[in-house]
Structures are given as structure tokens and as C-alpha cells.
Scaffold this active site. Structure first.
Site, PDB file in Angstrom:
ATOM      1  N   GLU A 100      46.403  25.234  44.874  1.00  0.00           N
ATOM      2  CA  GLU A 100      46.150  26.079  43.693  1.00  0.00           C
ATOM      3  C   GLU A 100      46.434  27.537  44.029  1.00  0.00           C
ATOM      4  OE1 GLU A 100      45.401  26.430  40.673  1.00  0.00           O
ATOM      5  OE2 GLU A 100      43.836  25.094  39.928  1.00  0.00           O
ATOM      6  N   ASP A 101      46.756  28.329  43.031  1.00  0.00           N
ATOM      7  CA  ASP A 101      46.928  29.763  43.255  1.00  0.00           C
ATOM      8  C   ASP A 101      45.580  30.455  43.431  1.00  0.00           C
ATOM      9  OD1 ASP A 101      46.170  29.330  40.601  1.00  0.00           O
ATOM     10  OD2 ASP A 101      47.719  30.609  39.733  1.00  0.00           O
TER      11      ASP A 101
ATOM     12  N   ASP B 218      38.989  30.555  39.895  1.00  0.00           N
ATOM     13  CA  ASP B 218      38.290  31.599  39.154  1.00  0.00           C
ATOM     14  C   ASP B 218      36.966  30.998  38.653  1.00  0.00           C
ATOM     15  OD1 ASP B 218      37.846  33.943  37.711  1.00  0.00           O
ATOM     16  OD2 ASP B 218      39.131  33.384  36.056  1.00  0.00           O
TER      17      ASP B 218
ATOM     18  N   PHE C 235      41.636  41.146  37.781  1.00  0.00           N
ATOM     19  CA  PHE C 235      42.737  40.282  37.366  1.00  0.00           C
ATOM     20  C   PHE C 235      43.966  40.650  38.190  1.00  0.00           C
ATOM     21  CE2 PHE C 235      46.117  38.447  34.897  1.00  0.00           C
ATOM     22  CZ  PHE C 235      45.560  37.216  34.559  1.00  0.00           C
ATOM     23  N   VAL C 236      44.479  39.677  38.936  1.00  0.00           N
ATOM     24  CA  VAL C 236      45.590  39.951  39.850  1.00  0.00           C
ATOM     25  C   VAL C 236      46.875  39.260  39.388  1.00  0.00           C
ATOM     26  CG1 VAL C 236      44.190  40.404  41.897  1.00  0.00           C
ATOM     27  CG2 VAL C 236      44.804  38.051  41.327  1.00  0.00           C
TER      28      VAL C 236
ATOM     29  N   ARG D 250      55.292  37.126  38.109  1.00  0.00           N
ATOM     30  CA  ARG D 250      55.208  36.054  39.114  1.00  0.00           C
ATOM     31  C   ARG D 250      56.112  36.342  40.311  1.00  0.00           C
ATOM     32  NH1 ARG D 250      52.434  31.741  36.737  1.00  0.00           N
ATOM     33  NH2 ARG D 250      52.815  31.415  34.519  1.00  0.00           N
TER      34      ARG D 250
END
Ligand code: IMP
Length: 174
Positions: A98-99, A102, A151-152, A164
């Protein structure tokens, strides 16, 4: 754009993660056993490509597509599968990549779905973790960096589809 994690810092961490995950996999499954890396699209595609090259084990790569945000920057809690795996993972050793974790809703949805398919083992790895925003219990087994409530974007992560391609991870400034 404020740089939070430089390309060099990410590369160094990815090498360490790859070595750790490969060592754990060999200990769990045996020296010659295959690992199936499941890349969660779209956000994890850059991380998964680098992590795959840092994993010195017999490796297969599969993709899962999920959508949870639309154009917003807060999770809707509504996870939608947009692409399923091409092959069965029954009896396989699986690494879910996963990136970012959150709220944790996406990870928990995917874990439930993949566990039901009977893998021999299921391990998770996320490049980033925002522990302060968790709405369900649990996180990834391997985490690149824990970050605060910001938020990145970059290195695969987007805002409304953009950024991206940035080689680093940055914080969007208003
Ligand atoms: P969760 O279900 O709330 O844990 O969110 C999971 C997904 O939301 C991640 O896989 C990302 O694609 C996206 N996401 C969460 N935080 C950020 C962020 O700071 N930047 C970009 N995408 C994010």
C-alpha cells in the site's frame, strides 16, 4: 511544494524494507519459496516498483485496483474494487503493498478480502502511515515512515489525480 521525504531518503528506506521483508519471508516460507507482491493501484505503483527491486526472493507481481477518495482529501470510508487479481493466491505467500495507511479502512477491507482467498501467509507493507487518523484498529506489518496529519503527494500519491510523478514526497501548500 514543501519536501517532506527526499528521493534519497525514500530510496534508502525502501532498500532496508526490502532486505527485512526478504529475510522474514525466507524465515517463514523457506529459501526458494515464491512471494506474490500485490500492488494496490494506483497510489502504490511507484513504491511497489522500487520495493520489488529491493526484494531478493523469487517474486511474482499482481495488481489490485481500489478507489476510496474520489477527488476529496478525506476518506469516504467507501472502498470500491476497480481491478481484481489476475491469478489465485490460494496457498501462496502474499505481500500486500500500500502507499499509505490513513484511516485504515482500505487496508482492513483488502485484508478481509484477501484472507478469504486462503493465502499461505499474508503480510502488509505501507510506505507511509498516519497513525493519528486511524478509524479502525491495526496498521501495516512493515512501514516506511510514520508521518503526521498532513496530506502528502508524490512518489505515486496524488491529489485529484496529479503529482504522482514527483520523485519525492511533499506537502501541498495552500
Ligand atoms: P484509508 O482507507 O483512509 O487508510 O486511505 C487509504 C488511501 O487513501 C491510501 O491508499 C491513499 O491512496 C489515500 N490517501 C490517504 N492519505 C493520503 C495522502 O495524504 N495523500 C494522498 N493519498 C492519501
Amino acid at each position: 511544494m514543501k519536501v517532506l521525504l527526499s528521493a534519497d531518503a525514500i530510496a534508502a528506506r525502501v532498500r532496508t524494507l526490502g532486505a527485512q521483508i526478504a529475510r522474514d519471508h525466507r524465515a517463514r516460507a523457506g529459501e526458494d519459496e515464491e512471494l506474490v507482491l500485490v500492488c494496490v493501484l494506483k497510489g502504490a505503483f511507484v513504491f511497489a516498483a522500487d520495493l520489488a527491486r529491493a526484494l531478493d526472493v523469487p517474486l511474482r507481481v499482481e495488481f489490485l485496483g481500489v478507489q476510496s477518495y474520489g477527488e476529496a482529501t478525506a476518506s469516504s470510508g467507501d472502498v470500491r474494487l476497480t481491478l481484481d487479481l489476475g491469478h489465485s493466491i490460494a496457498g501462496k505467500h502474499v505481500l500486500l503493498v500500500e502507499d499509505i495507511v490513513d484511516t485504515g479502512l482500505t487496508l482492513s477491507y483488502l485484508l478481509g478480502m484477501l484472507r478469504a482467498r486462503g493465502p499461505a501467509s499474508l503480510t502488509t507493507c505501507a510506505l507511509l502511515d498516519k497513525p493519528s487518523r486511524r478509524r479502525v484498529e491495526g496498521g501495516a506489518d512493515h512501514v516506511g515512515f510514520a508521518i503526521g496529519d498532513v496530506f502528502v503527494v508524490g512518489y505515486g500519491l496524488d491529489h485529484a489525480g496529479l503529482y504522482r510523478n514527483l520523485p519525492y514526497i511533499g506537502v501541498l501548500e495552500a
